[in-house]
Design a protein around this motif. Structure first.
Motif, mmCIF file in Angstrom:
data_model
loop_
_atom_site.group_PDB
_atom_site.id
_atom_site.type_symbol
_atom_site.label_atom_id
_atom_site.label_comp_id
_atom_site.label_asym_id
_atom_site.label_seq_id
_atom_site.Cartn_x
_atom_site.Cartn_y
_atom_site.Cartn_z
ATOM 1 N N GLN A 191 16.790 6.629 15.554
ATOM 2 C CA GLN A 191 17.893 6.009 14.824
ATOM 3 C C GLN A 191 17.544 4.730 14.388
ATOM 4 O OE1 GLN A 191 18.727 7.359 18.261
ATOM 5 N NE2 GLN A 191 19.052 9.089 17.010
ATOM 6 N N ILE A 192 16.313 4.719 13.569
ATOM 7 C CA ILE A 192 15.739 3.490 12.697
ATOM 8 C C ILE A 192 15.955 3.989 11.413
ATOM 9 C CG2 ILE A 192 13.740 2.292 12.286
ATOM 10 C CD1 ILE A 192 12.885 2.378 15.125
ATOM 11 N N GLU A 193 16.799 3.374 10.648
ATOM 12 C CA GLU A 193 17.037 3.645 9.352
ATOM 13 C C GLU A 193 16.060 3.107 8.464
ATOM 14 O OE1 GLU A 193 19.115 5.818 7.941
ATOM 15 O OE2 GLU A 193 20.464 6.195 9.839
ATOM 16 N N LEU A 194 15.172 3.967 7.411
ATOM 17 C CA LEU A 194 14.124 3.746 6.622
ATOM 18 C C LEU A 194 14.810 2.865 5.586
ATOM 19 C CD1 LEU A 194 11.216 6.143 6.933
ATOM 20 C CD2 LEU A 194 11.154 3.808 7.528
ATOM 21 N N LEU B 219 6.009 7.421 10.292
ATOM 22 C CA LEU B 219 7.509 7.037 9.872
ATOM 23 C C LEU B 219 8.689 8.149 10.189
ATOM 24 C CD1 LEU B 219 6.468 5.465 6.351
ATOM 25 C CD2 LEU B 219 7.198 4.168 8.344
ATOM 26 N N SER B 220 8.051 9.310 10.382
ATOM 27 C CA SER B 220 9.063 10.392 10.401
ATOM 28 C C SER B 220 9.927 10.423 11.803
ATOM 29 C CB SER B 220 8.350 11.916 10.249
ATOM 30 O OG SER B 220 7.395 11.828 11.374
ATOM 31 N N ALA C 242 11.172 3.907 2.235
ATOM 32 C CA ALA C 242 11.668 4.722 2.340
ATOM 33 C C ALA C 242 11.238 5.639 1.009
ATOM 34 C CB ALA C 242 13.406 4.538 1.992
ATOM 35 N N THR C 243 11.318 5.009 -0.188
ATOM 36 C CA THR C 243 10.725 5.868 -1.365
ATOM 37 C C THR C 243 9.271 6.550 -1.250
ATOM 38 O OG1 THR C 243 12.255 4.320 -2.838
ATOM 39 C CG2 THR C 243 10.503 5.786 -3.771
ATOM 40 N N ASN D 4 6.210 -2.480 4.194
ATOM 41 C CA ASN D 4 7.439 -2.056 2.965
ATOM 42 C C ASN D 4 6.605 -3.277 1.985
ATOM 43 O OD1 ASN D 4 10.019 -1.264 1.657
ATOM 44 N ND2 ASN D 4 10.059 -3.635 1.744
ATOM 45 N N GLN D 5 6.328 -4.270 2.550
ATOM 46 C CA GLN D 5 5.824 -5.491 1.524
ATOM 47 C C GLN D 5 4.431 -4.889 0.786
ATOM 48 O OE1 GLN D 5 4.478 -8.952 3.238
ATOM 49 N NE2 GLN D 5 5.718 -10.212 1.762
ATOM 50 N N GLN D 6 3.484 -4.609 1.664
ATOM 51 C CA GLN D 6 2.191 -4.051 1.248
ATOM 52 C C GLN D 6 2.343 -2.968 0.245
ATOM 53 O OE1 GLN D 6 -0.868 -5.822 1.928
ATOM 54 N NE2 GLN D 6 0.952 -7.001 2.702
ATOM 55 N N LEU D 7 3.288 -1.852 0.330
ATOM 56 C CA LEU D 7 3.377 -0.944 -0.635
ATOM 57 C C LEU D 7 4.013 -1.323 -1.885
ATOM 58 C CD1 LEU D 7 4.482 1.926 2.010
ATOM 59 C CD2 LEU D 7 2.537 2.000 0.624
ATOM 60 N N ALA D 8 4.375 -2.531 -2.236
ATOM 61 C CA ALA D 8 5.204 -2.819 -3.382
ATOM 62 C C ALA D 8 4.106 -2.711 -4.465
ATOM 63 C CB ALA D 8 5.520 -4.382 -3.355
#
Length: 202
Positions: free
Chosen positions: A169-172, A162-163, A179-180, A137-141
């Motif tokens: 039940q892991i909420e992205l 990720l799918s 998530a985006t 998530n940090q790397q995709l910023a």
């Protein structure tokens, strides 16, 4: 060419890449439980490892392991720019992401899908996954895709892994950038076509 696949498995990654590449191929469905092909054949005769994906060339020779398969596909159509040229630093970055995805993300899902692991093992896997996903998530910023503005085969693999979060039940949404990103990749026509072909479109 033939791609041996199981719906929603890691074979979705080369399936997406084949469609992004525009190469002709045939899908051969495999049961991960019975290890039989759709026509009843023994999948172990195709891949002694017993798992997908397998890419079979027209001469009958076969290639296994998703990161190897997607890079080979990309190199057949360099004009599609699905992978940077071999020998460049950018290609090394692509391989870095493929290796990270396969070892640090993909394999961490194994305890969550298998009844052979107890709750303690599953909890450890979830904790590791959470840290790894926070890192991605940090790397995709500030970037559309893992390598920047252009989609690559590494994105097909990350999207596939990720799918699986939805199945365990892991909420992205706890990682907004991730998530985006997942929605952005899902919207690609080749991804939509692969999902539809595997019966995964809701």
């Amino acid at each position: 060419m033939k791609l041996y696949y199981a719906p929603a498995a890691c074979s979705l990654s080369p399936h997406i890449v084949l469609r992004e590449a525009g190469l002709p191929f045939e899908l051969v469905r495999v049961s991960t439980k019975s290890h039989k092909t759709a026509d009843g054949g023994d999948f172990y005769a195709i891949n002694p490892k017993g798992y997908v994906p397998v890419l079979e060339w027209d001469d009958g020779e076969r290639l296994t392991e998703g990161p190897a398969i997607v890079q080979w596909i990309a190199d057949q159509v360099p004009e599609r720019q699905l992978a940077p040229p071999a020998g460049t630093r950018e290609r090394a970055r692509l391989q870095e992401w493929l290796n990270f995805t396969t070892s640090e993300l993909h394999k961490q899902f194994t305890p969550l899908f298998s009844p052979a692991y107890d709750d303690s093992a599953k909890g450890i896997a979830r904790e590791i996954l959470s840290k790894r996903l926070a890192f991605v998530n940090q790397q995709l910023a500030g970037k559309d895709y893992l390598l920047g503005e252009r989609f690559s085969v590494a994105d097909a693999y990350l999207f596939t892994v990720l799918s699986w979060c939805a199945y365990v039940q892991i909420e992205l949404t706890q990682w907004p950038t991730l998530a985006t990103y997942q929605l952005r990749v899902a919207a690609r026509p080749a991804v939509q076509a692969a999902l539809e072909a595997e019966g995964l479109k809701k």
